[in-house]
Design a protein around this motif. Structure first.
Motif, PDB file in Angstrom:
ATOM      1  N   ALA A 178     -33.614 -31.167 -30.192  1.00 14.91           N
ATOM      2  CA  ALA A 178     -32.865 -31.729 -29.069  1.00 14.91           C
ATOM      3  C   ALA A 178     -33.303 -33.174 -28.893  1.00 14.91           C
ATOM      4  N   GLY A 202     -29.194 -29.649 -27.463  1.00 18.39           N
ATOM      5  CA  GLY A 202     -29.730 -30.064 -26.173  1.00 18.39           C
ATOM      6  C   GLY A 202     -29.795 -31.581 -26.079  1.00 18.39           C
ATOM      7  N   HIS A 223     -27.681 -32.216 -18.575  1.00 18.65           N
ATOM      8  CA  HIS A 223     -28.949 -32.789 -18.103  1.00 18.65           C
ATOM      9  C   HIS A 223     -28.787 -34.304 -17.961  1.00 18.65           C
ATOM     10  N   THR A 242     -36.753 -27.841 -20.571  1.00 14.98           N
ATOM     11  CA  THR A 242     -35.626 -26.923 -20.743  1.00 14.98           C
ATOM     12  C   THR A 242     -34.998 -27.051 -22.119  1.00 14.98           C
ATOM     13  N   THR A 243     -34.809 -28.281 -22.583  1.00 20.31           N
ATOM     14  CA  THR A 243     -34.113 -28.497 -23.854  1.00 20.31           C
ATOM     15  C   THR A 243     -35.045 -28.457 -25.060  1.00 20.31           C
TER      16      THR A 243
END
Length: 381
Positions: A178, A202, A223, A242-243
């Motif tokens: 990501a 991501g 995001h 998160t990613t």
């Protein structure tokens, strides 16, 4: 095109002088007869990209520019500092054409079958000197646009789309899953967002203000972190955790942002750490600077351990690295998705004469998101 039309055309030139002046002008120059594998393109659209502004404007003080010349061929002059003259030593007193990419109609071709096949086609061109009424280029520098696409649709076929694809390609080649991108509400940033959504990659988007966040959120961005927020660093760390993003591409260049991205990547990695190490996490964190929207020094606050890297990234070396076959595949994809994934938007279309007006120079030199200018070298001429 008849023989008479080979006489001359207008081309925007940038000239840094030894006496400390920076001069922009329209120069009348000859149209060459095309060689066997060359075509003549009537340029109808050429974007002003950040990568063009360094060559075009250098570091002159355009706030005090003076205008002279004629209405049809104006000359605008600004002052260069002594340090700027020294930094531009390699180009002093050399009149330089500007404009990385553009698009237009092929009006004439050389004797080869490939050149003749392009006559009458609208093509995008990567080859420099695009702020010109006409360009003579090799057929390999041309990308035929879909019949439904205008020159304006295809003017930004190369730099932004290929940069977005190159970022994803670099991410994959270097083993990341990501990525992070700054100046994310730009035309390039919106292309990258569409690509990452389509390919389920991501993406952490960094912008400066709420209006830019709104643009990305409306386009489906998952995001978005704002540097003007009091919780920016926490928001960025959360998005990175998160990613799993461990590679970033920074268009800003100067200031603390690149270092902040590395620091937040380290903080995100340490959230799942089970053993303390005074050398930091073993997760490699990488940030590439690919732009210089901020010309101040890059500030690094060493709070991200020892597994990190920072460097420069440019499209041309990436293209050379992947080779001609992969490059051709990327170009063909851009052509197929020209009006969807890789669509560009412009705030104003200007002529060559307008591009030399001090108030318009002040506008496009700000490099503001959502204020991208398109030059039509044949507008009004």
């Amino acid at each position: 095109m008849n023989a008479q039309n080979h006489l001359s055309f207008l081309q925007l030139r940038s000239l840094a002088k030894k006496n400390g002046e920076m001069e922009l002008s329209l120069v009348s120059t000859s149209i060459p007869m095309p060689g066997a594998d060359e075509v003549i393109v009537r340029i109808e659209a050429a974007p002003i990209n950040p990568s063009d502004l360094g060559l075009l404007l250098a570091n002159a003080d355009w706030s005090r520019a003076t205008l002279s010349g004629t209405a049809q061929q104006p000359i605008v002059t600004a002052a260069l500092s002594a340090n700027a003259v020294q930094a531009l030593a390699a180009r002093i007193d050399i009149s330089m054409p500007v404009g990385n990419e553009g698009a237009g109609l092929v009006t004439e071709g050389g004797s080869s079958q490939a050149a003749q096949a392009l006559v009458g086609k609208t093509v995008a061109v990567l080859g420099g000197a695009m702020y010109s009424q006409y360009r003579c280029v090799n057929v390999n520098q041309c990308l035929v646009l879909p019949e439904s696409a205008s020159a304006a649709d295809g003017a930004s076929c190369f730099v932004n789309p290929l940069t977005a694809l190159g970022m994803i390609g670099t991410m994959r080649r270097e083993g990341h899953k990501a990525l992070v991108h700054t100046a994310a509400a730009s035309n390039l940033g919106q292309m990258l967002n569409r690509l990452c959504l389509a390919e389920q990659i991501g993406l952490v988007n960094i912008v400066r203000k709420k209006e830019q966040e709104d643009v990305l959120k409306a386009a489906g961005a998952l995001h978005v972190c704002r540097t003007d927020s009091a919780t920016f660093l926490k928001d960025l760390t959360d998005a990175l955790a998160t990613t799993g993003a461990t590679i970033g591409f920074d268009a800003i260049g100067g200031g603390p942002l690149a270092g902040q991205i590395l620091g937040c990547m380290e903080a995100a990695a340490n959230r799942s750490a089970t053993v303390y190490s005074r050398y930091g996490s073993t997760t490699h964190k990488q940030v590439y600077l690919y732009g210089s929207l901020d010309m101040t020094p890059t500030v690094l606050n060493r709070n991200y351990g020892m597994a990190w890297g920072i460097g420069g990234w440019l499209l041309t070396p990436y293209i050379e690295k992947i080779g001609p076959l992969a490059f051709q595949e990327l170009k063909e994809r851009v052509a197929r998705e020209l009006k969807t994934t890789f669509a560009s938007h412009y705030s104003k279309v200007i002529s060559l004469v307008e591009a030399l007006q001090p108030d318009i120079i002040a506008a496009y030199s700000r490099r503001a998101t959502g204020q991208k200018y398109l030059v039509n070298p044949n507008k009004g001429l």
